[in-house]
Design a protein around this motif. Structure first.
Motif, mmCIF file in Angstrom:
data_model
loop_
_atom_site.group_PDB
_atom_site.id
_atom_site.type_symbol
_atom_site.label_atom_id
_atom_site.label_comp_id
_atom_site.label_asym_id
_atom_site.label_seq_id
_atom_site.Cartn_x
_atom_site.Cartn_y
_atom_site.Cartn_z
ATOM 1 N N VAL A 24 0.843 -1.194 0.000
ATOM 2 C CA VAL A 24 0.000 0.000 0.000
ATOM 3 C C VAL A 24 0.879 1.244 0.000
ATOM 4 O O VAL A 24 0.593 2.227 -0.690
ATOM 5 C CB VAL A 24 -0.960 -0.015 1.205
ATOM 6 C CG1 VAL A 24 -1.717 1.295 1.322
ATOM 7 C CG2 VAL A 24 -1.924 -1.174 1.110
ATOM 8 N N ASP A 25 1.966 1.204 0.757
ATOM 9 C CA ASP A 25 2.882 2.340 0.814
ATOM 10 C C ASP A 25 3.471 2.644 -0.566
ATOM 11 O O ASP A 25 3.556 3.809 -0.968
ATOM 12 C CB ASP A 25 3.996 2.060 1.821
ATOM 13 C CG ASP A 25 4.857 3.266 2.084
ATOM 14 O OD1 ASP A 25 4.294 4.352 2.289
ATOM 15 O OD2 ASP A 25 6.103 3.118 2.070
ATOM 16 N N ASP A 26 3.856 1.601 -1.306
ATOM 17 C CA ASP A 26 4.384 1.801 -2.663
ATOM 18 C C ASP A 26 3.325 2.395 -3.594
ATOM 19 O O ASP A 26 3.618 3.262 -4.421
ATOM 20 C CB ASP A 26 4.894 0.479 -3.247
ATOM 21 C CG ASP A 26 6.119 -0.044 -2.516
ATOM 22 O OD1 ASP A 26 6.783 0.755 -1.830
ATOM 23 O OD2 ASP A 26 6.399 -1.253 -2.637
ATOM 24 N N ILE A 27 2.096 1.936 -3.459
ATOM 25 C CA ILE A 27 1.014 2.447 -4.310
ATOM 26 C C ILE A 27 0.751 3.914 -4.017
ATOM 27 O O ILE A 27 0.600 4.738 -4.926
ATOM 28 C CB ILE A 27 -0.269 1.603 -4.122
ATOM 29 C CG1 ILE A 27 -0.041 0.197 -4.654
ATOM 30 C CG2 ILE A 27 -1.459 2.259 -4.806
ATOM 31 C CD1 ILE A 27 -1.142 -0.776 -4.333
ATOM 32 N N ILE A 28 0.712 4.280 -2.736
ATOM 33 C CA ILE A 28 0.483 5.677 -2.370
ATOM 34 C C ILE A 28 1.627 6.559 -2.851
ATOM 35 O O ILE A 28 1.409 7.667 -3.354
ATOM 36 C CB ILE A 28 0.267 5.809 -0.842
ATOM 37 C CG1 ILE A 28 -1.047 5.137 -0.461
ATOM 38 C CG2 ILE A 28 0.263 7.273 -0.422
ATOM 39 C CD1 ILE A 28 -1.287 5.049 1.017
ATOM 40 N N THR A 29 2.854 6.073 -2.726
ATOM 41 C CA THR A 29 4.011 6.828 -3.218
ATOM 42 C C THR A 29 3.910 7.032 -4.725
ATOM 43 O O THR A 29 4.133 8.137 -5.232
ATOM 44 C CB THR A 29 5.317 6.092 -2.865
ATOM 45 O OG1 THR A 29 5.379 5.918 -1.449
ATOM 46 C CG2 THR A 29 6.527 6.859 -3.346
ATOM 47 N N GLU A 30 3.549 5.982 -5.446
ATOM 48 C CA GLU A 30 3.408 6.076 -6.897
ATOM 49 C C GLU A 30 2.297 7.054 -7.279
ATOM 50 O O GLU A 30 2.449 7.854 -8.196
ATOM 51 C CB GLU A 30 3.111 4.691 -7.476
ATOM 52 C CG GLU A 30 3.003 4.671 -8.983
ATOM 53 C CD GLU A 30 2.684 3.283 -9.507
ATOM 54 O OE1 GLU A 30 2.039 3.202 -10.567
ATOM 55 O OE2 GLU A 30 3.061 2.291 -8.862
ATOM 56 N N LEU A 31 1.182 7.007 -6.555
ATOM 57 C CA LEU A 31 0.095 7.947 -6.828
ATOM 58 C C LEU A 31 0.528 9.387 -6.559
ATOM 59 O O LEU A 31 0.184 10.299 -7.309
ATOM 60 C CB LEU A 31 -1.130 7.625 -5.968
ATOM 61 C CG LEU A 31 -1.984 6.456 -6.412
ATOM 62 C CD1 LEU A 31 -3.062 6.170 -5.379
ATOM 63 C CD2 LEU A 31 -2.607 6.720 -7.762
ATOM 64 N N GLY A 32 1.278 9.593 -5.487
ATOM 65 C CA GLY A 32 1.733 10.930 -5.151
ATOM 66 C C GLY A 32 2.658 11.526 -6.185
ATOM 67 O O GLY A 32 2.772 12.749 -6.315
ATOM 68 N N ARG A 68 0.275 8.488 7.380
ATOM 69 C CA ARG A 68 0.625 7.899 8.666
ATOM 70 C C ARG A 68 0.894 6.422 8.447
ATOM 71 O O ARG A 68 0.123 5.727 7.783
ATOM 72 C CB ARG A 68 -0.512 8.092 9.652
ATOM 73 C CG ARG A 68 -0.200 7.555 11.027
ATOM 74 C CD ARG A 68 -1.296 7.896 11.983
ATOM 75 N NE ARG A 68 -2.523 7.209 11.579
ATOM 76 C CZ ARG A 68 -3.624 7.214 12.282
ATOM 77 N NH1 ARG A 68 -3.679 7.884 13.403
ATOM 78 N NH2 ARG A 68 -4.697 6.576 11.863
ATOM 79 N N THR A 69 1.965 5.936 8.993
ATOM 80 C CA THR A 69 2.332 4.536 8.861
ATOM 81 C C THR A 69 2.184 3.855 10.210
ATOM 82 O O THR A 69 2.588 4.400 11.230
ATOM 83 C CB THR A 69 3.783 4.395 8.368
ATOM 84 O OG1 THR A 69 3.922 5.139 7.163
ATOM 85 C CG2 THR A 69 4.133 2.958 8.098
ATOM 86 N N THR A 70 1.583 2.680 10.203
ATOM 87 C CA THR A 70 1.446 1.903 11.429
ATOM 88 C C THR A 70 2.190 0.593 11.275
ATOM 89 O O THR A 70 2.463 0.135 10.155
ATOM 90 C CB THR A 70 -0.034 1.615 11.741
ATOM 91 O OG1 THR A 70 -0.593 0.890 10.648
ATOM 92 C CG2 THR A 70 -0.816 2.894 11.949
ATOM 93 N N VAL A 71 2.503 0.000 12.396
ATOM 94 C CA VAL A 71 3.196 -1.279 12.396
ATOM 95 C C VAL A 71 2.216 -2.372 11.955
ATOM 96 O O VAL A 71 1.049 -2.372 12.360
ATOM 97 C CB VAL A 71 3.740 -1.582 13.811
ATOM 98 C CG1 VAL A 71 4.442 -2.928 13.840
ATOM 99 C CG2 VAL A 71 4.656 -0.477 14.267
ATOM 100 N N ALA A 72 2.697 -3.282 11.139
ATOM 101 C CA ALA A 72 1.847 -4.372 10.658
ATOM 102 C C ALA A 72 1.433 -5.261 11.823
ATOM 103 O O ALA A 72 2.206 -5.496 12.752
ATOM 104 C CB ALA A 72 2.593 -5.193 9.619
ATOM 105 N N LYS A 73 0.183 -5.730 11.760
ATOM 106 C CA LYS A 73 -0.341 -6.595 12.807
ATOM 107 C C LYS A 73 -0.714 -7.944 12.206
ATOM 108 O O LYS A 73 -1.058 -8.040 11.031
ATOM 109 C CB LYS A 73 -1.587 -5.977 13.441
ATOM 110 C CG LYS A 73 -1.327 -4.678 14.149
ATOM 111 C CD LYS A 73 -2.625 -4.152 14.720
ATOM 112 C CE LYS A 73 -2.421 -2.808 15.365
ATOM 113 N NZ LYS A 73 -3.695 -2.269 15.868
ATOM 114 N N GLU A 74 -0.652 -8.941 13.031
ATOM 115 C CA GLU A 74 -1.066 -10.276 12.622
ATOM 116 C C GLU A 74 -2.595 -10.314 12.518
ATOM 117 O O GLU A 74 -3.299 -9.739 13.347
ATOM 118 C CB GLU A 74 -0.588 -11.305 13.643
ATOM 119 C CG GLU A 74 -0.755 -12.738 13.213
ATOM 120 C CD GLU A 74 0.132 -13.118 12.041
ATOM 121 O OE1 GLU A 74 -0.298 -13.976 11.253
ATOM 122 O OE2 GLU A 74 1.229 -12.561 11.910
ATOM 123 N N ALA A 75 -3.103 -10.977 11.515
ATOM 124 C CA ALA A 75 -4.551 -11.059 11.321
ATOM 125 C C ALA A 75 -5.201 -11.870 12.431
ATOM 126 O O ALA A 75 -4.615 -12.832 12.930
ATOM 127 C CB ALA A 75 -4.859 -11.692 9.980
#
Length: 122
Positions: free
Chosen positions: A79-87, A100-107
């Motif tokens: 998602v971060d790469d997609i947002i960067t590309e869109l920007g 804002r970036t959050t730490v990945a959580k286990e499902a």
């Protein structure tokens, strides 16, 4: 809920039937190259038919159909790469104002103790 008079119910039913007829006509006119419109409509309608969640075979079949075109998570960008590309796109300059970036959580997985289709009806 207030009770409707028979004439009001009849008017509602007629209005519903007119909308349905218009929707079918729009569908037929929007796809003139369809050889078998009945088959095409039935195929498209399967996505909206609820399945019995206790029947593992139907739930697995539906999941396989629904997510057949979803790529594996390891082969798609984050998602971060997609947002960067869109920007970086010219049309999106200045539109993403806060990130804002959050730490990945286990499902978390589990089972519902209720039939979800009944909740949708109520």
């Amino acid at each position: 809920m207030p009770a409707l008079q028979p004439a009001a119910v009849k008017k509602l039913i007629e209005k519903r039937n007119e909308r349905f007829e218009q929707a079918v006509n729009d569908f037929l006119l929007s796809n003139p190259e369809i050889n078998d419109p009945v088959c095409t409509l039935q195929t498209a309608a399967r996505a909206y038919v609820p399945v019995n969640p206790s029947d593992d075979a139907s739930a697995t079949k539906l999941a396989d159909q629904k997510f057949a075109n979803v790529p594996d998570s390891s082969s798609r960008p984050s998602v971060d790469d997609i947002i960067t590309e869109l920007g970086e796109q010219a049309w999106a300059k200045g539109r993403i104002t806060h990130r804002r970036t959050t730490v990945a959580k286990e499902a978390q997985t589990g089972e519902n103790g209720f039939c979800s289709s009944l909740i949708l009806i109520l």
